[in-house]
Design a protein around this motif. Structure first.
Motif, mmCIF file in Angstrom:
data_model
loop_
_atom_site.group_PDB
_atom_site.id
_atom_site.type_symbol
_atom_site.label_atom_id
_atom_site.label_comp_id
_atom_site.label_asym_id
_atom_site.label_seq_id
_atom_site.Cartn_x
_atom_site.Cartn_y
_atom_site.Cartn_z
ATOM 1 N N ASP A 138 62.009 10.098 45.912
ATOM 2 C CA ASP A 138 62.489 8.728 45.720
ATOM 3 C C ASP A 138 62.713 8.615 44.242
ATOM 4 O O ASP A 138 61.831 8.859 43.358
ATOM 5 N N ILE A 139 64.058 8.922 43.679
ATOM 6 C CA ILE A 139 64.471 8.778 42.235
ATOM 7 C C ILE A 139 64.833 7.618 41.746
ATOM 8 O O ILE A 139 66.315 7.367 42.298
ATOM 9 N N ARG A 140 64.518 6.823 41.078
ATOM 10 C CA ARG A 140 64.912 5.514 40.533
ATOM 11 C C ARG A 140 64.705 5.482 39.178
ATOM 12 O O ARG A 140 63.671 5.304 38.700
ATOM 13 N N MET A 141 65.751 5.311 38.267
ATOM 14 C CA MET A 141 65.526 4.990 36.721
ATOM 15 C C MET A 141 65.409 3.765 36.219
ATOM 16 O O MET A 141 64.987 3.525 35.028
ATOM 17 N N ASP A 142 65.490 2.826 37.281
ATOM 18 C CA ASP A 142 65.210 1.411 36.763
ATOM 19 C C ASP A 142 63.697 0.991 36.830
ATOM 20 O O ASP A 142 63.395 -0.339 36.602
ATOM 21 N N VAL A 143 62.764 1.875 37.417
ATOM 22 C CA VAL A 143 61.489 1.391 37.287
ATOM 23 C C VAL A 143 60.594 2.507 36.846
ATOM 24 O O VAL A 143 61.096 3.819 36.780
ATOM 25 N N CYS A 144 59.377 2.278 36.634
ATOM 26 C CA CYS A 144 58.709 3.577 36.000
ATOM 27 C C CYS A 144 57.949 4.167 37.152
ATOM 28 O O CYS A 144 57.834 3.787 38.427
ATOM 29 N N GLY A 145 57.194 5.374 36.931
ATOM 30 C CA GLY A 145 56.512 6.168 37.755
ATOM 31 C C GLY A 145 55.242 5.276 38.481
ATOM 32 O O GLY A 145 55.161 5.382 39.560
ATOM 33 N N THR A 146 54.631 4.583 37.754
ATOM 34 C CA THR A 146 53.613 3.498 38.360
ATOM 35 C C THR A 146 54.017 2.833 39.518
ATOM 36 O O THR A 146 53.648 2.567 40.315
ATOM 37 N N GLU A 147 55.131 2.335 39.070
ATOM 38 C CA GLU A 147 55.822 1.117 39.967
ATOM 39 C C GLU A 147 56.073 1.876 41.500
ATOM 40 O O GLU A 147 56.174 1.426 42.329
ATOM 41 N N LEU A 148 56.688 3.271 41.155
ATOM 42 C CA LEU A 148 57.184 3.902 42.255
ATOM 43 C C LEU A 148 55.952 4.225 43.270
ATOM 44 O O LEU A 148 56.118 4.350 44.461
ATOM 45 N N VAL A 149 54.728 4.525 42.603
ATOM 46 C CA VAL A 149 53.635 4.912 43.415
ATOM 47 C C VAL A 149 53.066 3.817 44.168
ATOM 48 O O VAL A 149 52.731 3.954 45.108
#
Length: 277
Positions: free
Chosen positions: A106-117
């Motif tokens: 899941d690669i999304r540049m509009d959110v940070c890693g913490t939010e992705l997790v």
């Protein structure tokens, strides 16, 4: 549909060392039921080294979550991990965009890693959302909430382990700092600002020709200042004529770049053999 583990307590998390976003990723993992001994911090650009030297020993056959850290275009490990299975990668850096489209990434540049997790682990409580929002404000250089800058400075001062310990169970939707931390932060921020002000006076500016005839005006300082994003943000404010703000950290053998002018600093870094994160 991203792969998912049967039990989060049996998973391993590999995340970014020395970074508030990596710390936030660890907090989300632990809040979801992950174990501290299964959190592994890896420096930016060193994921291949971790895979080669430590992965089998530290992770083994566990389901593994890579959060806020990934693999460069030349790495062989994404193919190996895809064959292995029991893996998911959640990241937002441009240098991992080549992994977009893989079923486990899941690669999304509009959110940070913490939010992705946080999203991946399904943490919907107000505290987790608030903490992820603060970290994202700083990590994506949005600068909408002054508290995110203060939180980043706390991370630099206290270190990754202390940050995780302090904020693991704290409801930051109610309060960010305790009274004693607020008093400590006044001292930390006063000292930080004084150091940054002195460093800004040492800024050197140079026009650099790169790429296919492109020109960039670069402001740079040789410094080991740990509040890198804040330092470079203030350099951009102090020198509005520069395209790129740059910190050269000889102690860490690293160069950090930021820009407000629309320059793609990853392309600029790649021109000189960098851009690993």
């Amino acid at each position: 549909m991203l792969p998912r583990p049967e039990k989060i307590e049996d998973c391993a998390l590999v995340t970014h060392m020395g970074c508030m976003d990596g710390s936030g990723s660890a907090i989300m993992f632990l809040r979801a039921g992950g174990k501290r001994e299964n959190v592994h911090y890896v420096a930016a650009g060193m994921t291949d080294r971790f895979m080669k030297k430590d992965f089998d020993r530290e992770v083994g056959s566990r389901f593994v979550i890579f959060g806020d850290i990934g693999f460069g275009p030349d790495s062989r490990y994404p193919d190996e991990l895809e064959k292995r299975g029991s893996v998911v990668l959640l990241d937002h850096h441009k240098t991992v965009q080549h992994l977009s489209g893989r079923h486990w990434c899941d690669i999304r540049m509009d959110v940070c890693g913490t939010e992705l997790v946080r999203q991946y682990l399904g943490l919907e409580d107000a505290s987790s959302k608030a903490l992820a929002a603060l970290i994202m404000d700083h990590d994506l250089w949005l600068r909408k909430d002054p508290m995110s800058e203060r939180l980043a400075s706390f991370t630099v001062f206290a270190g990754q382990d202390v940050f995780v310990d302090r904020f693991l169970e704290r409801d930051v939707s109610e309060r960010v700092f305790t009274k004693s931390e607020e008093e400590m932060m006044k001292i930390v921020e006063h000292r930080r600002d004084g150091i940054i002000d002195q460093l800004l006076k040492k800024t050197q500016i140079r026009d650099i020709l790169w790429g296919d005839g492109k020109m960039a005006r670069v402001g740079y300082v040789i410094s080991a200042e740990m509040n890198t994003s804040l330092f470079l943000d203030r350099m951009c404010s102090a020198h509005t004529d520069i395209d790129i703000a740059c910190q050269v950290n000889v102690e860490r053998n690293s160069v950090s770049l930021r820009s407000r002018s629309g320059y793609d600093v990853s392309e600029f870094a790649a021109e000189f053999g960098g851009g690993g994160h």
